[in-house]
Enzyme design. Structure first.
Site: not given
Ligand code: NAD
Length: 469
Positions: A144, A169, A240, A242, A274, A449
């Site tokens: 995102n 990602s 960090e 959801g 998020c 962070e």
């Molecule tokens: P995701 O958890 O599917 O993927 C995040 C990253 O983790 C990607 O780079 C992915 O390739 C990697 N990944 C996948 N499986 C893994 C594993 N087993 N070990 C290590 N890495 C792995 O999330 P998404 O769909 O890309 O992003 C959306 C989510 O991110 C939403 O839930 C959102 O709320 C959250 N988000 C949180 C913040 C925050 O600061 N709290 C900021 C932005 C997004």
């Protein structure tokens, strides 16, 4: 478009495999991105571990290079922004803005005063406490905010003397790869690297024995997996995750007063941040009035290809996310929710979904209880300040929140009692800045962070004790 290569030892690294990256506004292929093999990942981590030995030595040199990194991002902002819009979908000015904002994070950390050495002598004993870097850090980021979240991780980690490998990602690797290529001209070899590829690359990186810390931003589900895997060899983690942020509007607010602000605090980046409003609590008697006021703003928002001038809201960044949003809307409407505006996908190619305002929903409904991460705002009636606060604090999320009122003291009183990492009055997440901590309570995260707190998370304390001279 030609994807930038991954870089190892300061040189482009050829890969045997590639993977496809699509434009979410047109469904067209944007580029073939390099896919890192397990063997190449291992070389990258070993290279980062070797680079750590000299990188950790000179703090003032690190600060200088953080400044150069900021300059480099600024000078390439237009090009990086165009790549980001092509792979992620957000409006071009927002993409360019994200890059220049990220430069601000590098500048902030370049100048942050940190307490890295304390020395004193007590009763003939010399005592020293220093902050030491950890080693190789894995920075795993979602789709995102493909560049900003790199800055949140890399700037403090590098200032502290760590080396870092960013894993973008698989939906949005191109901007990160381009940043990697630009930073190869700024930092010594293997200090900042980007490893791109489809999963399980993320889990391979976070499980590597030479990785000492995993700083992860993404979903709660994956965050729990990262935590479980990190526990195997006691890696440090920052998570960090959801959010399902509640916004509470108090009974002294007229519906039109903040309608535009409330809309954009939920629909910025097409709802894919998020810390945006994911559920809106308004006085029960005024639900329809608030819904109408916000729907009026929604109907004028220009939804389209982020590369076209004037677009305010782009497509959903990924096909699975579009499918998830469609399913959330369909389920809610089948269960009795009413779409005051929107409610369905838009015609044509791309992952477009109408900005949607739902009423006749309540706590316990999936659209209220879970994070939608897309262009749907559920509006729920509350029965007063305490009722609204209790409902805002219910559940396992605890990322952000906001209170909206004409009476700042009354709003502040409620805001202070949110169980959330960050809470705002009369706006939602505009308060995110490099010098304020950002993190989540409960399932929304571990650690924070930004600010000196974010820097400290990339260090460990070392106590030294010797006879005084
Ligand atoms: P995701 O958890 O599917 O993927 C995040 C990253 O983790 C990607 O780079 C992915 O390739 C990697 N990944 C996948 N499986 C893994 C594993 N087993 N070990 C290590 N890495 C792995 O999330 P998404 O769909 O890309 O992003 C959306 C989510 O991110 C939403 O839930 C959102 O709320 C959250 N988000 C949180 C913040 C925050 O600061 N709290 C900021 C932005 C997004």
């Amino acid at each position: 478009m030609q994807a930038a290569p991954m870089i190892l030892d300061g040189r482009p690294m050829e890969t045997a495999d590639t993977f496809e990256v699509f434009n979410p506004a047109t469904d067209e292929l944007v580029a073939q991105a390099p896919a890192c093999s397990p063997e190449q990942l291992d070389r990258m981590v070993r290279g980062a571990d070797e680079a750590f030995t000299s990188w950790r030595r000179d703090e003032s040199a690190r600060r200088e290079l953080l400044r150069k990194a900021a300059d480099a991002l600024e000078s390439h902002a237009e090009r990086l922004g165009a790549i980001m819009t092509a792979e992620q979908g957000k409006p071009l000015p927002d993409s360019v803005g994200e890059v220049t904002r990220t430069a601000g994070w590098f500048r902030y950390y370049a100048d942050l005063e940190v307490d890295s050495v304390q020395q004193r002598t007590v009763d003939g004993v010399f005592l020293e406490v220093t902050r030491q870097p950890l080693g190789v850090v894995a920075g795993i980021v979602p789709w995102n905010m493909p560049v900003l979240l790199i800055g949140w991780k890399a700037a403090p980690a590098l200032l502290a003397g760590n080396t870092i490998i960013i894993k973008p990602s698989p939906f949005t690797p191109l901007t990160a790869l381009a940043v990697g290529e630009i930073f190869a001209e700024v930092f010594p070899p293997n200090v900042f690297s980007v490893a791109s590829g489809p999963d399980p690359l993320g889990s391979q990186l976070s499980a590597h024995p030479l990785v000492r810390k995993v700083s992860f931003t993404g979903s709660i589900e994956t965050g729990k997996r990262v935590a479980a895997s990190a526990s195997e060899d006691l890696k440090r983690i920052t998570l960090e995750l959801g959010g399902n942020d509640a916004a509470i509007v108090l009974d002294d607010v007229e519906p039109e007063r903040f309608a535009s602000d409330l809309f954009w605090a939920a629909f910025k980046n097409n709802g894919q941040l998020c810390s945006l409003i994911k559920r809106l609590y308004v006085p029960r008697a005024r639900v329809q009035d608030f819904a109408e006021a916000i729907a009026t703003v929604a109907r004028t928002a220009r939804v389209g290809d982020g590369a076209l001038e004037g677009t305010q809201i782009g497509p959903l960044a990924t096909r699975p996310q579009w499918e998830k949003i469609k399913e959330f809307a369909d389920t809610a409407i089948a269960q009795g929710a009413v779409a005051v505006t929107g409610g369905k996908p838009m015609e044509g190619p791309g992952n477009f979904f109408e900005p949607t305002v739902l009423i006749n929903v309540t706590d316990g409904d999936r659209i209220v209880d879970e994070e939608q991460f897309g262009p749907i705002m559920p509006i729920i009636g509350h029965d007063g300040d305490e009722d609204a606060l209790r409902r805002a604090n219910a559940g396992n999320y605890g990322l952000g929140g906001s209170v909206w009122s004409e009476d700042i003291d009354r709003a502040l009183d409620l805001a202070r009692r949110f169980e959330a990492g960050q809470t705002a009055v009369n706006h939602h997440s505009r308060g995110i800045r490099p010098d304020m901590p950002f993190g989540g309570f409960k399932w929304s995260g571990i650690g924070v962070e930004n600010g000196a707190w974010g820097y400290e998370a990339y260090t460990q304390l070392h106590a030294v004790n010797a006879p005084a001279k």
